[in-house]
Design a protein around this motif. Structure first.
Motif, short mmCIF file in Angstrom:
data_model
loop_
_atom_site.label_atom_id
_atom_site.label_comp_id
_atom_site.label_asym_id
_atom_site.label_seq_id
_atom_site.Cartn_x
_atom_site.Cartn_y
_atom_site.Cartn_z
N LEU A 25 0.78 -1.19 0.03
CA LEU A 25 -0.14 0.21 -0.18
C LEU A 25 0.65 1.18 0.02
O LEU A 25 0.69 2.22 -0.76
CB LEU A 25 -0.89 -0.03 1.25
N VAL A 26 1.88 1.25 0.86
CA VAL A 26 2.82 2.41 1.03
C VAL A 26 3.41 2.68 -0.49
O VAL A 26 3.55 3.72 -0.72
CB VAL A 26 3.55 2.25 2.12
N MET A 27 3.98 1.46 -0.87
CA MET A 27 4.83 1.57 -2.24
C MET A 27 4.05 2.04 -3.21
O MET A 27 4.26 3.05 -4.44
CB MET A 27 5.56 0.35 -2.56
N ALA A 28 2.63 1.85 -3.23
CA ALA A 28 1.75 2.11 -4.16
C ALA A 28 1.59 3.78 -4.18
O ALA A 28 1.31 4.46 -5.14
CB ALA A 28 0.47 1.75 -4.16
N GLN A 29 1.59 4.48 -2.93
CA GLN A 29 1.48 5.94 -2.71
C GLN A 29 2.65 6.47 -2.92
O GLN A 29 2.80 7.66 -3.50
CB GLN A 29 0.89 5.98 -1.35
N LEU A 30 3.91 6.24 -2.25
CA LEU A 30 5.13 6.85 -2.23
C LEU A 30 6.15 6.52 -3.10
O LEU A 30 7.33 7.01 -3.26
CB LEU A 30 5.67 6.81 -0.84
N GLY A 31 6.04 5.08 -3.84
CA GLY A 31 7.15 4.50 -4.40
C GLY A 31 7.87 3.68 -3.61
O GLY A 31 7.58 3.59 -2.53
N GLU A 32 9.05 3.25 -4.33
CA GLU A 32 9.95 2.40 -3.49
C GLU A 32 10.74 3.08 -2.48
O GLU A 32 11.24 4.25 -2.95
CB GLU A 32 11.14 1.82 -4.80
N LEU A 33 10.87 2.50 -1.26
CA LEU A 33 11.58 3.20 -0.15
C LEU A 33 12.54 2.18 0.34
O LEU A 33 12.42 0.76 0.19
CB LEU A 33 10.44 3.70 1.02
N PRO A 34 13.49 2.83 0.91
CA PRO A 34 14.58 1.81 1.35
C PRO A 34 14.13 1.01 2.64
O PRO A 34 13.17 1.61 3.41
CB PRO A 34 15.74 2.72 1.64
N PRO A 35 14.52 0.01 3.04
CA PRO A 35 14.34 -0.59 4.25
C PRO A 35 14.41 0.19 5.68
O PRO A 35 13.58 -0.05 6.48
CB PRO A 35 15.12 -1.99 4.26
N SER A 36 15.36 0.93 5.53
CA SER A 36 15.66 1.93 6.92
C SER A 36 14.56 2.76 7.14
O SER A 36 14.45 3.30 8.34
CB SER A 36 16.78 2.75 6.68
N ASP A 67 -3.58 11.29 1.91
CA ASP A 67 -3.77 10.07 0.88
C ASP A 67 -3.34 8.88 1.31
O ASP A 67 -3.87 7.80 1.25
CB ASP A 67 -3.23 10.27 -0.39
N LEU A 68 -2.13 8.95 1.87
CA LEU A 68 -1.37 7.58 2.61
C LEU A 68 -2.13 7.24 3.79
O LEU A 68 -2.67 6.08 3.73
CB LEU A 68 0.02 8.09 2.73
N TYR A 69 -2.64 8.09 4.47
CA TYR A 69 -3.62 7.69 5.80
C TYR A 69 -4.49 7.09 5.41
O TYR A 69 -5.11 6.16 6.06
CB TYR A 69 -3.79 8.99 6.54
N ARG A 70 -5.39 7.60 4.47
CA ARG A 70 -6.86 7.21 4.06
C ARG A 70 -6.53 5.78 3.31
O ARG A 70 -7.22 4.67 3.48
CB ARG A 70 -7.59 7.83 2.92
N ALA A 71 -5.23 5.49 2.68
CA ALA A 71 -5.03 4.24 1.80
C ALA A 71 -4.74 2.99 3.04
O ALA A 71 -5.17 2.09 2.92
CB ALA A 71 -4.05 4.27 0.89
N ILE A 72 -4.19 3.55 4.00
CA ILE A 72 -3.70 2.57 4.94
C ILE A 72 -4.67 2.21 5.89
O ILE A 72 -5.11 1.18 6.14
CB ILE A 72 -2.66 3.15 6.00
#
Length: 112
Positions: free
Chosen positions: A57-68, A97-102
């Protein structure tokens, strides 16, 4: 030389300007200055499936993120997990938008 706009084009332009003004007003309502580091805590069941779904869900909203950017903390009995995501927020709309998706995920117990 400027072109003449039809009534419909003028109305569309006016509507676009009104939307931009509303968005600017919403941005000013927050005390945050963008871009900024923003943490979101997500609580749900301690399963690999839940973890994967939230990350997707987060990747769909923000794109690829590092594990950190993720901090994972299991509950005392191990039935639940707290996931803290700290990311660089660029706008209040992005956070909303991220909050609503989660929170739309059926297994999310809490999102702060």
């Amino acid at each position: 030389m400027d072109e003449f706009l039809t009534d419909k084009e003028l109305e569309k332009q006016k509507h676009s300007e009104e939307i931009k003004a509303e968005e600017a007003a919403i941005e000013q309502e927050t005390l945050l200055e963008f871009p900024c580091q923003f943490p979101i805590k997500i609580m749900g069941p301690a399963t690999d499936e839940f973890d994967a779904q939230i990350r997707a869900l987060v990747m769909a909203q923000l794109g690829e993120l590092p594990p950190s950017v993720w901090k994972i903390r299991p509950s005392a009995k191990g039935n639940f997990v707290g996931m803290t995501l700290t990311f660089t927020a660029t706008s209040k709309a992005q956070i909303d938008d991220l909050y609503r998706a989660i929170t739309a995920h059926p297994e999310v117990k809490m999102c702060l």
